[in-house]
Write an enzyme that holds these catalytic residues in place. Structure first.
Site, PDB file in Angstrom:
ATOM      1  N   ASN A  22       0.852  -1.187   0.000  1.00  0.00           N
ATOM      2  CA  ASN A  22       0.000   0.000   0.000  1.00  0.00           C
ATOM      3  C   ASN A  22       0.887   1.235   0.000  1.00  0.00           C
ATOM      4  O   ASN A  22       1.474   1.589   1.021  1.00  0.00           O
ATOM      5  CB  ASN A  22      -0.917  -0.018   1.230  1.00  0.00           C
TER       6      ASN A  22
ATOM      7  N   LYS B 219       0.011   4.247  -0.267  1.00  0.00           N
ATOM      8  CA  LYS B 219      -0.673   5.403   0.328  1.00  0.00           C
ATOM      9  C   LYS B 219      -0.486   6.626  -0.588  1.00  0.00           C
ATOM     10  O   LYS B 219      -0.598   6.486  -1.799  1.00  0.00           O
ATOM     11  CB  LYS B 219      -0.196   5.624   1.757  1.00  0.00           C
TER      12      LYS B 219
ATOM     13  N   HIS C 262      -9.458   0.417   5.121  1.00  0.00           N
ATOM     14  CA  HIS C 262      -8.200   0.733   5.804  1.00  0.00           C
ATOM     15  C   HIS C 262      -8.473   1.674   6.970  1.00  0.00           C
ATOM     16  O   HIS C 262      -9.348   2.540   6.900  1.00  0.00           O
ATOM     17  CB  HIS C 262      -7.214   1.364   4.816  1.00  0.00           C
TER      18      HIS C 262
ATOM     19  N   GLU D 111      -7.055   4.200   8.015  1.00  0.00           N
ATOM     20  CA  GLU D 111      -6.970   5.628   7.686  1.00  0.00           C
ATOM     21  C   GLU D 111      -8.261   6.109   7.034  1.00  0.00           C
ATOM     22  O   GLU D 111      -8.668   7.262   7.229  1.00  0.00           O
ATOM     23  CB  GLU D 111      -5.755   5.875   6.780  1.00  0.00           C
TER      24      GLU D 111
ATOM     25  N   GLU E 102      -5.015  -5.367  10.453  1.00  0.00           N
ATOM     26  CA  GLU E 102      -4.059  -4.295  10.685  1.00  0.00           C
ATOM     27  C   GLU E 102      -4.388  -3.602  12.003  1.00  0.00           C
ATOM     28  O   GLU E 102      -5.261  -2.733  12.052  1.00  0.00           O
ATOM     29  CB  GLU E 102      -4.115  -3.269   9.552  1.00  0.00           C
TER      30      GLU E 102
ATOM     31  N   GLY F 132       2.363   2.335  10.855  1.00  0.00           N
ATOM     32  CA  GLY F 132       3.235   3.490  10.730  1.00  0.00           C
ATOM     33  C   GLY F 132       3.891   3.931  12.015  1.00  0.00           C
ATOM     34  O   GLY F 132       4.537   4.978  12.064  1.00  0.00           O
TER      35      GLY F 132
ATOM     36  N   SER G  96       3.482  -2.099  10.292  1.00  0.00           N
ATOM     37  CA  SER G  96       4.938  -1.939  10.429  1.00  0.00           C
ATOM     38  C   SER G  96       5.710  -3.220  10.122  1.00  0.00           C
ATOM     39  O   SER G  96       6.710  -3.535  10.764  1.00  0.00           O
ATOM     40  CB  SER G  96       5.288  -1.406  11.831  1.00  0.00           C
TER      41      SER G  96
END
Length: 249
Positions: free
Chosen positions: A10, A12, A93, A95, A165, A171, A211
């Site tokens: 991904n 992003k 996701h 985010e 996730e 991150g 990560s």
């Protein structure tokens, strides 16, 4: 049948230049890759990347809407992705859930629309740090999946890869231990077995994201219910090849 290892990258909102995109593509095109690989660039680069990547590497959109057309400024439809030859889309996701306030019900609508449009879906779920620390991980993952289960048929699950996730690991440099990842993946598989069917539970690939890097991918890949990875920042670096080949002896 054993589940084929699956690795997604991904990107992003990266890379920030065409030159970076070309460098990354060159790396992937030259590498020896063992497993199923899908990369998700920003929408602007979907078609150009598809055209220059070798055919073994597939391309995914990072999002899509649940309508095929209409006055929805800034959105991309499943029909448009299908017409452009894009086979996968990432949905749910964290985010998207956190920054853009997508509920599990919206994610479920998008998933149903994507499947109806002949796309395959990388469906993301996961808990926050607070939810992890209060032992709510299994319940949170089940609730996020239940919204999707409610809208799909059993046959639909053949085109879904679930990406677990943990929000607290995305991150941040923090990673769920191999034991934590395995326990949660096993819980997700058990939920699928009850909520959908044992056959779907056995066949569905459940991949880990949070990560993942060259240093931790080997141990994670040995867990029986970890069927691959969804990689963020490391997918933009040369170590992405090592992560893809984590199961190599």
């Amino acid at each position: 049948m054993p589940r084929q290892f699956f690795v997604g990258g991904n990107f992003k909102m990266n890379p920030n230049s065409v030159a970076e995109k070309i460098a990354l593509t060159t790396l992937l095109n030259k590498a020896e890759l063992d497993d199923s690989v899908v990369v998700a660039p920003p929408a602007l680069y979907l078609i150009p990347l598809k055209e220059i990547l070798r055919k073994e590497i597939q391309v995914a959109a990072q999002n899509c809407y649940f309508k095929d057309s209409g006055a929805f400024t800034g959105e991309i439809s499943p029909a448009q992705l299908k017409d452009a030859g894009i086979p996968y889309v990432i949905l749910g996701h964290s985010e998207r859930r956190t920054l853009f306030h997508e509920t599990s019900e919206i994610v479920a609508q998008k998933t149903k629309a994507a499947l109806a449009g002949s796309l395959s879906v990388i469906l993301c779920i996961g808990e926050t740090l607070e939810q992890r620390e209060t032992d709510q991980t299994a319940q949170v993952c089940a609730a996020q999946l239940q919204a999707v289960v409610d809208l799909l048929s059993e046959a639909d699950w053949s085109k879904i890869v679930i990406a677990y996730e943990p929000v607290w690991a995305i991150g941040t440099g923090k990673v769920a231990s191999a034991a934590q990842a395995q326990a949660t993946h096993a819980d997700i598989r058990a939920f699928l077995g009850t909520a959908v069917s044992p056959a779907v539970a056995q066949a569905t690939r459940i991949i880990y994201g949070g990560s993942v890097n060259k240093g931790n991918c080997k141990e994670l890949s040995t867990q029986p219910d970890v069927d691959g990875f969804l990689v963020g920042g490391a997918s933009l670096k040369p170590e992405f090849v090592d992560i893809i080949n984590a199961t190599r002896k």
